[in-house]
Design a protein around this motif. Structure first.
Motif, short mmCIF file in Angstrom:
data_model
loop_
_atom_site.label_atom_id
_atom_site.label_comp_id
_atom_site.label_asym_id
_atom_site.label_seq_id
_atom_site.Cartn_x
_atom_site.Cartn_y
_atom_site.Cartn_z
N LEU A 84 54.74 123.52 -16.12
CA LEU A 84 55.09 124.94 -16.20
C LEU A 84 56.53 125.17 -15.78
CD1 LEU A 84 54.36 127.93 -16.60
CD2 LEU A 84 53.52 127.94 -14.25
N ASP A 85 56.98 124.52 -14.72
CA ASP A 85 58.37 124.65 -14.29
C ASP A 85 59.32 124.19 -15.38
OD1 ASP A 85 57.70 125.70 -11.82
OD2 ASP A 85 57.78 123.76 -10.79
N LYS A 86 58.99 123.06 -15.98
CA LYS A 86 59.84 122.52 -17.05
C LYS A 86 59.87 123.48 -18.25
CE LYS A 86 59.37 118.12 -18.11
NZ LYS A 86 58.88 116.88 -18.73
N GLY A 141 50.38 131.05 -16.95
CA GLY A 141 51.66 130.83 -16.29
C GLY A 141 52.53 132.07 -16.37
N PHE A 142 53.18 132.39 -15.28
CA PHE A 142 54.12 133.50 -15.22
C PHE A 142 55.52 132.92 -15.05
CE2 PHE A 142 50.11 135.13 -13.80
CZ PHE A 142 50.04 136.40 -14.34
N ILE A 143 56.41 133.27 -15.96
CA ILE A 143 57.79 132.82 -15.89
C ILE A 143 58.65 134.06 -15.67
CG2 ILE A 143 59.66 131.66 -17.11
CD1 ILE A 143 57.45 130.26 -18.77
N ARG A 144 59.35 134.08 -14.55
CA ARG A 144 60.16 135.24 -14.19
C ARG A 144 61.63 134.85 -14.17
NH1 ARG A 144 55.51 135.54 -10.78
NH2 ARG A 144 54.27 137.35 -11.31
N TYR A 145 62.42 135.66 -14.84
CA TYR A 145 63.87 135.47 -14.83
C TYR A 145 64.54 136.82 -15.00
CZ TYR A 145 63.30 135.55 -19.93
OH TYR A 145 62.97 135.90 -21.22
N GLN A 146 65.86 136.85 -14.97
CA GLN A 146 66.60 138.09 -15.00
C GLN A 146 67.59 138.10 -16.15
OE1 GLN A 146 68.96 138.80 -11.47
NE2 GLN A 146 67.72 140.58 -10.96
N GLU A 147 67.69 139.25 -16.80
CA GLU A 147 68.73 139.49 -17.80
C GLU A 147 69.75 140.43 -17.17
OE1 GLU A 147 66.63 139.21 -22.19
OE2 GLU A 147 67.11 141.16 -21.38
N ILE A 177 52.48 132.90 -20.33
CA ILE A 177 52.12 131.84 -21.27
C ILE A 177 50.77 131.28 -20.84
CG2 ILE A 177 54.49 131.31 -21.89
CD1 ILE A 177 54.34 128.83 -20.18
N ARG A 178 50.11 130.60 -21.77
CA ARG A 178 48.76 130.11 -21.56
C ARG A 178 48.72 128.60 -21.69
NH1 ARG A 178 44.73 129.00 -25.35
NH2 ARG A 178 46.16 129.67 -26.96
N TYR A 179 47.96 127.98 -20.80
CA TYR A 179 47.72 126.53 -20.85
C TYR A 179 46.31 126.33 -21.41
CZ TYR A 179 47.52 121.64 -19.44
OH TYR A 179 47.42 120.27 -19.45
N ASP A 180 46.20 125.66 -22.53
CA ASP A 180 44.90 125.50 -23.19
C ASP A 180 44.17 124.22 -22.82
OD1 ASP A 180 46.39 123.57 -24.50
OD2 ASP A 180 46.01 124.33 -26.51
N GLY A 181 44.64 123.52 -21.82
CA GLY A 181 44.02 122.26 -21.41
C GLY A 181 44.83 121.05 -21.83
N LYS A 182 45.77 121.24 -22.75
CA LYS A 182 46.60 120.15 -23.23
C LYS A 182 48.08 120.45 -23.13
CE LYS A 182 43.07 118.80 -26.51
NZ LYS A 182 42.67 118.76 -27.88
N ALA A 183 48.45 121.67 -23.50
CA ALA A 183 49.88 122.05 -23.51
C ALA A 183 50.02 123.54 -23.28
CB ALA A 183 50.50 121.67 -24.86
N TRP A 184 51.24 123.94 -22.93
CA TRP A 184 51.53 125.36 -22.74
C TRP A 184 51.78 126.02 -24.08
CZ3 TRP A 184 50.56 127.85 -18.44
CH2 TRP A 184 50.47 127.14 -17.27
#
Length: 186
Positions: A84-86, A141-147, A177-184
């Motif tokens: 998720l970080d990547k 997964g929650f991805i937070r960033y700033q514009e 985003i969603r992880y389905d058991g294999k990939a994001w």
């Protein structure tokens, strides 16, 4: 289910003795008259190598089948968090490259007597991620960033495009985003 069937088979072999293998009728005829021999036959069946390997072999096959599935499909939560970080940094970098208006393609508009050139920049250095468990091995997964929005002011379009810019506001974005058991999946 296979383990249960193997246990039933082992139990059947242990309780019937060698009756299945010695013709059945002859063993049944000897049973009432020879009680001590029957105990010896049961002891021999228990110590015989044939019934004993049936039970462990079934367990080892079941474990052998489960082990590769776990090894190839199931990831630990720390591995999923690292992915998720990547993916979060990759998504923020992609947003930084594709956001419009950008530094290379500023948007110019008339504002009163002057002009304002503006652009958006994604702050890729401050990306944070959060992992929350979902149902059946899936995660959210929650991805937070700033514009950050910048403006450059000038008396003409050309002057506004070359003028120094100031940050006027920032917008916090939260991507799910969603992880389905294999990939994001995003």
């Amino acid at each position: 289910m296979r383990i249960f069937l193997a246990c039933i088979l082992s139990l059947g072999l242990a309780t019937s003795g060698c009756a299945w293998f010695n013709g059945g009728d002859a063993a049944e005829a000897q049973t009432p008259s020879a009680q001590p021999q029957e105990e010896v036959v049961v002891a021999e069946v228990v110590t015989e190598p044939a019934p004993v390997p049936v039970k462990p072999a079934a367990k080892s096959k079941a474990k052998a089948k489960k082990a590769p599935r776990a090894a190839r499909g199931a990831k630990s939560e720390t591995e999923i968090r690292a992915e998720l970080d990547k993916v979060g940094h990759k998504l923020a970098a992609q947003a930084s490259r594709t956001v419009l208006p950008s530094v290379a393609a500023k948007e110019v508009r008339k504002d009163g007597s002057g002009y304002v050139a503006s652009y958006v920049e994604v702050d890729t250095s401050n990306v944070t991620t959060e992992l929350r468990p979902g149902a059946k091995g899936q995660y959210v997964g929650f991805i937070r960033y700033q514009e950050k929005v910048y403006e450059c002011r000038g008396p003409s379009k050309k002057a506004a495009l070359s003028a120094p810019c100031k940050q006027v506001r920032a917008r916090r974005l939260n991507e799910l985003i969603r992880y389905d058991g294999k990939a994001w999946q995003f």
